[in-house]
Scaffold this active site. Structure first.
Site, PDB file in Angstrom:
ATOM      1  N   LYS A 176       0.839  -1.210   0.000  1.00 44.71           N
ATOM      2  CA  LYS A 176       0.000   0.000   0.000  1.00 44.71           C
ATOM      3  C   LYS A 176       0.875   1.262   0.000  1.00 44.71           C
ATOM      4  CE  LYS A 176      -1.779   1.678   4.017  1.00 44.71           C
ATOM      5  NZ  LYS A 176      -1.505   3.109   4.245  1.00 44.71           N
ATOM      6  N   ASN A 177       1.874   1.267   0.871  1.00 44.37           N
ATOM      7  CA  ASN A 177       2.656   2.497   1.048  1.00 44.37           C
ATOM      8  C   ASN A 177       3.620   2.762  -0.108  1.00 44.37           C
ATOM      9  OD1 ASN A 177       1.288   2.929   3.366  1.00 44.37           O
ATOM     10  ND2 ASN A 177       2.989   2.482   4.760  1.00 44.37           N
ATOM     11  N   ARG A 194      -4.775  10.498   3.888  1.00 45.22           N
ATOM     12  CA  ARG A 194      -3.614  11.366   4.047  1.00 45.22           C
ATOM     13  C   ARG A 194      -2.686  11.256   2.832  1.00 45.22           C
ATOM     14  NH1 ARG A 194      -0.249  14.231   7.493  1.00 45.22           N
ATOM     15  NH2 ARG A 194       1.931  13.835   7.069  1.00 45.22           N
ATOM     16  N   CYS A 243      -5.745   8.026   8.956  1.00 45.72           N
ATOM     17  CA  CYS A 243      -5.877   7.449  10.290  1.00 45.72           C
ATOM     18  C   CYS A 243      -5.646   8.514  11.363  1.00 45.72           C
ATOM     19  CB  CYS A 243      -4.839   6.349  10.481  1.00 45.72           C
ATOM     20  SG  CYS A 243      -5.319   4.785   9.774  1.00 45.72           S
ATOM     21  N   ARG A 246       0.183  14.738  12.652  1.00 43.54           N
ATOM     22  CA  ARG A 246       0.649  14.509  11.289  1.00 43.54           C
ATOM     23  C   ARG A 246       0.650  15.782  10.433  1.00 43.54           C
ATOM     24  NH1 ARG A 246      -1.496   8.693   9.268  1.00 43.54           N
ATOM     25  NH2 ARG A 246       0.555   8.528   8.398  1.00 43.54           N
ATOM     26  N   PRO A 247       1.484  16.727  10.781  1.00 47.05           N
ATOM     27  CA  PRO A 247       1.552  17.954   9.981  1.00 47.05           C
ATOM     28  C   PRO A 247       2.204  17.694   8.618  1.00 47.05           C
ATOM     29  CG  PRO A 247       3.208  17.989  11.705  1.00 47.05           C
ATOM     30  CD  PRO A 247       2.447  16.711  11.887  1.00 47.05           C
ATOM     31  N   ASP A 297       4.347  20.227   7.280  1.00 44.04           N
ATOM     32  CA  ASP A 297       5.318  21.319   7.143  1.00 44.04           C
ATOM     33  C   ASP A 297       6.564  20.921   6.352  1.00 44.04           C
ATOM     34  OD1 ASP A 297       5.574  19.658   9.480  1.00 44.04           O
ATOM     35  OD2 ASP A 297       7.228  20.917  10.133  1.00 44.04           O
ATOM     36  N   LEU A 298       7.012  19.671   6.518  1.00 47.57           N
ATOM     37  CA  LEU A 298       8.245  19.261   5.828  1.00 47.57           C
ATOM     38  C   LEU A 298       8.019  19.125   4.323  1.00 47.57           C
ATOM     39  CD1 LEU A 298       9.475  16.627   8.442  1.00 47.57           C
ATOM     40  CD2 LEU A 298      10.368  18.930   8.074  1.00 47.57           C
ATOM     41  N   ASP A 352       4.242   0.942  11.943  1.00 46.76           N
ATOM     42  CA  ASP A 352       3.034   0.259  11.459  1.00 46.76           C
ATOM     43  C   ASP A 352       2.906  -1.165  12.024  1.00 46.76           C
ATOM     44  OD1 ASP A 352       2.311   2.489  10.061  1.00 46.76           O
ATOM     45  OD2 ASP A 352       2.922   1.744   8.093  1.00 46.76           O
ATOM     46  N   VAL A 355       7.588   7.589  16.629  1.00 43.82           N
ATOM     47  CA  VAL A 355       7.274   8.188  15.326  1.00 43.82           C
ATOM     48  C   VAL A 355       5.978   9.001  15.369  1.00 43.82           C
ATOM     49  CG1 VAL A 355       6.893   7.729  12.867  1.00 43.82           C
ATOM     50  CG2 VAL A 355       8.543   6.352  14.145  1.00 43.82           C
ATOM     51  N   ARG A 406      -8.698  -0.560   4.513  1.00 43.71           N
ATOM     52  CA  ARG A 406      -7.862   0.487   3.915  1.00 43.71           C
ATOM     53  C   ARG A 406      -6.496  -0.073   3.555  1.00 43.71           C
ATOM     54  NH1 ARG A 406      -7.523   5.934   7.124  1.00 43.71           N
ATOM     55  NH2 ARG A 406      -6.336   6.255   5.247  1.00 43.71           N
TER      56      ARG A 406
HETATM   57  C1  UD1 Z   1       4.069   6.916   6.047  1.00 43.72           C
HETATM   58  C2  UD1 Z   1       3.201   5.691   5.898  1.00 43.72           C
HETATM   59  C3  UD1 Z   1       2.658   5.258   7.262  1.00 43.72           C
HETATM   60  C4  UD1 Z   1       3.824   5.073   8.248  1.00 43.72           C
HETATM   61  C5  UD1 Z   1       4.713   6.312   8.288  1.00 43.72           C
HETATM   62  C6  UD1 Z   1       5.968   6.122   9.132  1.00 43.72           C
HETATM   63  C7  UD1 Z   1       2.287   5.976   3.677  1.00 43.72           C
HETATM   64  C8  UD1 Z   1       1.112   6.242   2.825  1.00 43.72           C
HETATM   65  N1  UD1 Z   1       2.105   5.990   5.008  1.00 43.72           N
HETATM   66  O1  UD1 Z   1       3.234   7.953   6.543  1.00 43.72           O
HETATM   67  O2  UD1 Z   1       1.966   4.025   7.095  1.00 43.72           O
HETATM   68  O3  UD1 Z   1       3.304   4.835   9.537  1.00 43.72           O
HETATM   69  O4  UD1 Z   1       5.146   6.640   6.948  1.00 43.72           O
HETATM   70  O5  UD1 Z   1       6.702   5.038   8.682  1.00 43.72           O
HETATM   71  O6  UD1 Z   1       3.364   5.706   3.184  1.00 43.72           O
HETATM   72  N2  UD1 Z   1       5.873  14.840  10.151  1.00 43.72           N
HETATM   73  C9  UD1 Z   1       6.025  16.183  10.403  1.00 43.72           C
HETATM   74  N3  UD1 Z   1       5.930  17.047   9.352  1.00 43.72           N
HETATM   75  C10 UD1 Z   1       5.721  16.613   8.068  1.00 43.72           C
HETATM   76  C11 UD1 Z   1       5.581  15.242   7.834  1.00 43.72           C
HETATM   77  C12 UD1 Z   1       5.665  14.373   8.897  1.00 43.72           C
HETATM   78  O7  UD1 Z   1       6.221  16.595  11.536  1.00 43.72           O
HETATM   79  O8  UD1 Z   1       5.654  17.451   7.158  1.00 43.72           O
HETATM   80  C13 UD1 Z   1       5.942  13.888  11.290  1.00 43.72           C
HETATM   81  C14 UD1 Z   1       4.622  13.138  11.471  1.00 43.72           C
HETATM   82  O9  UD1 Z   1       3.701  13.883  12.227  1.00 43.72           O
HETATM   83  C15 UD1 Z   1       5.079  11.893  12.168  1.00 43.72           C
HETATM   84  C16 UD1 Z   1       6.475  11.641  11.569  1.00 43.72           C
HETATM   85  O10 UD1 Z   1       6.877  12.879  10.993  1.00 43.72           O
HETATM   86  O11 UD1 Z   1       5.205  12.121  13.540  1.00 43.72           O
HETATM   87  C17 UD1 Z   1       6.501  10.560  10.512  1.00 43.72           C
HETATM   88  O12 UD1 Z   1       5.644  10.895   9.457  1.00 43.72           O
HETATM   89  P1  UD1 Z   1       5.934  10.475   7.956  1.00 43.72           P
HETATM   90  O13 UD1 Z   1       7.219   9.696   7.863  1.00 43.72           O
HETATM   91  O14 UD1 Z   1       5.792  11.668   7.107  1.00 43.72           O
HETATM   92  O15 UD1 Z   1       4.732   9.478   7.692  1.00 43.72           O
HETATM   93  P2  UD1 Z   1       3.711   9.466   6.500  1.00 43.72           P
HETATM   94  O16 UD1 Z   1       4.439   9.694   5.212  1.00 43.72           O
HETATM   95  O17 UD1 Z   1       2.536  10.291   6.829  1.00 43.72           O
END
Ligand code: UD1
Length: 417
Positions: A22-23, A93, A117, A122-123, A125-126, A305, A327, A397
């Site tokens: 999926k990811n 998301r 979820c 889950r911001p 900003d990055l 996960d 995480v 999902r």
């Molecule tokens: C992806 C996976 C999800 C997995 C996660 C971590 C998909 C579709 N989903 O989610 O299943 O649990 O990786 O392995 O691939 N963060 C920020 N700012 C940002 C982006 C992220 O602060 O702009 C924080 C998030 O709030 C979180 C952490 O970084 O605490 C990890 O998030 P991220 O690696 O971005 O996960 P996703 O890509 O959302």
């Protein structure tokens, strides 16, 4: 609303194949927008999240058709819109992953802040920081983010945290940017490598994917491609956990064992015998499982996960284990439901202390998110008596025909309307 009904304490036996990841599939579907030539994707998992992403592509003017078996054919020549419909983005998301590709292809995008979820703030900003560094500008009004970019130009981007989604969005945008982009402190998850391989199969030039420095050399355009999505390591881990929690013997096929190392290493530490061969992993019959401590981390650390499934497993292990979730800040919602089944779990901040029990008992419980739902299925398979799980749309999902795969291994699990 559908429910799962499980009669527990049946050890699982047999062989089961995993579906595509999926990811990996979600960013790859989004990145299909980078070309106007046909893209054929094999090994596409049948999941509701994938359906939503396909609906988003259709809403943008693309055509998505099913081919033989698990193949999808995406034609993006008709791409005519850049605004994503809220009713779809609010459900996924991963919808945010179209931001980089749309900026690169059309120079503009409008998307509501993403849903998905409920496992923390889950911001994004990055994502925005990286895309801004490439030359995009953003405006946020009433929860809608509008991005524009006359032209994207390669640059050096340092991520404060190795975000999977941000790395994917930046990589996808940078592939068509002018010049070279370097992402430092990039995510190293296997799904990043799969996206890079997909982009390279279309003529993209990416070096170092899978390491924490990724170099993207911009190209003028991308061709169509035919590409097979990598196997789902989290589905594989969940099926292996189903074998371990029931004390059975299951071989999971069609996987890449290297992507499962953080999970199989924990199994060995827990005294669960594992055999690894080429593209299969077998959980062998076990004796008592030993409790261990687990800390979730970006790859190659233990995957967040798999945290909920491992909580179910530790609930039946000998001794006390501590899970530290680093995480996501709010990913322990399954623990309350597991306690209703007799588990002993105390949560304090980012830690869950799990005191192993001899058995769990069946109960009526509710899936609160995707992996929490998987944890309840696992607990139900091992529990005495009957378990009824509601809100299983969360499970659909991310797990392709989970109950059918478990039934093929001898589980008594039924989906009821
Ligand atoms: C992806 C996976 C999800 C997995 C996660 C971590 C998909 C579709 N989903 O989610 O299943 O649990 O990786 O392995 O691939 N963060 C920020 N700012 C940002 C982006 C992220 O602060 O702009 C924080 C998030 O709030 C979180 C952490 O970084 O605490 C990890 O998030 P991220 O690696 O971005 O996960 P996703 O890509 O959302």
């Amino acid at each position: 609303m559908e429910t799962f009904h499980i009669k527990g304490q049946k050890p699982l036996y047999g062989t089961v194949a995993v579906s595509g990841s999926k990811n990996a599939a979600l960013p790859i579907l989004a990145a299909s927008l980078l070309t106007d030539k046909p893209v054929i994707l094999e090994r596409m998992p049948a999941l509701s999240d994938i359906k939503v992403m396909c609906d988003i592509l259709s809403a943008l003017g693309c055509s998505v058709a099913s081919g033989a078996e698990d193949t999808l054919i995406i034609e993006t020549a008709g791409l005519s819109r850049h605004k994503l419909p809220y009713d779809l983005t609010g459900r996924l998301r991963g919808s945010f992953l179209v931001m980089g590709p749309l900026l690169a292809r059309c120079g503009r995008v409008a998307i509501s802040l993403p849903g998905g979820c409920a496992i923390g703030a889950r911001p994004v900003d990055l994502h925005l920081k990286g895309l801004s560094a490439l030359g995009a500008t953003f405006k946020i009004t009433k929860g809608i983010i509008e991005g524009t970019a006359k032209k994207l130009v390669g640059t050096k981007i340092y991520l404060d945290f190795p975000s999977v989604g941000a790395t994917e969005n930046i990589m996808s945008a940078a592939v068509l940017a002018e010049g070279t982009t370097i992402i430092e402190n990039a995510a190293t998850e296997p799904e990043i490598v799969d996206l890079a391989n997909f982009l390279c199969s279309m003529g993209g030039r990416i070096l170092g994917a899978g390491s924490n420095t990724v170099k993207i050399i911009g190209v003028a355009g991308l061709t169509g491609t035919r590409y097979a999505i990598m196997p789902d390591r989290i589905e594989a881990g969940t099926l292996l956990t189903a074998a371990a929690i029931t004390g059975g013997q299951v071989t999971v096929t069609g996987i890449r064992p290297d992507t499962l190392k953080p999970i199989t290493a924990k199994f060995s530490e827990m005294n669960i015998p594992i055999t690894i061969q080429n593209n299969t992993v077998t959980v062998e019959p076990r004796k008592t499982m030993r409790a261990v401590d687990i800390k979730t981390l970006p790859f190659p650390g233990f995957p967040t996960d798999m945290q909920a499934p491992m909580t179910a497993l530790l609930s039946l292990s000998e001794g006390t284990g501590i899970i530290t979730e680093t995480v996501f800040e709010n990913r322990f919602m399954h623990t309350g439901e597991l306690c209703r089944m007799g588990a002993s779990i105390k949560v304090s901040g980012r830690n869950a202390v799990i005191e192993g029990k001899k058995s769990l008992s069946g109960a009526k419980v509710k899936a609160t998110d995707l992996r929490a739902g998987a944890a309840l299925v696992l607990a139900g398979l091992a529990a005495r008596g009957d378990t009824e799980i509601s809100d299983i749309y969360h499970i659909d999902r991310g797990y392709d025909a989970l109950e059918k795969k478990l039934q093929s291994l001898g589980a008594e699990i039924e989906r009821k309307p």
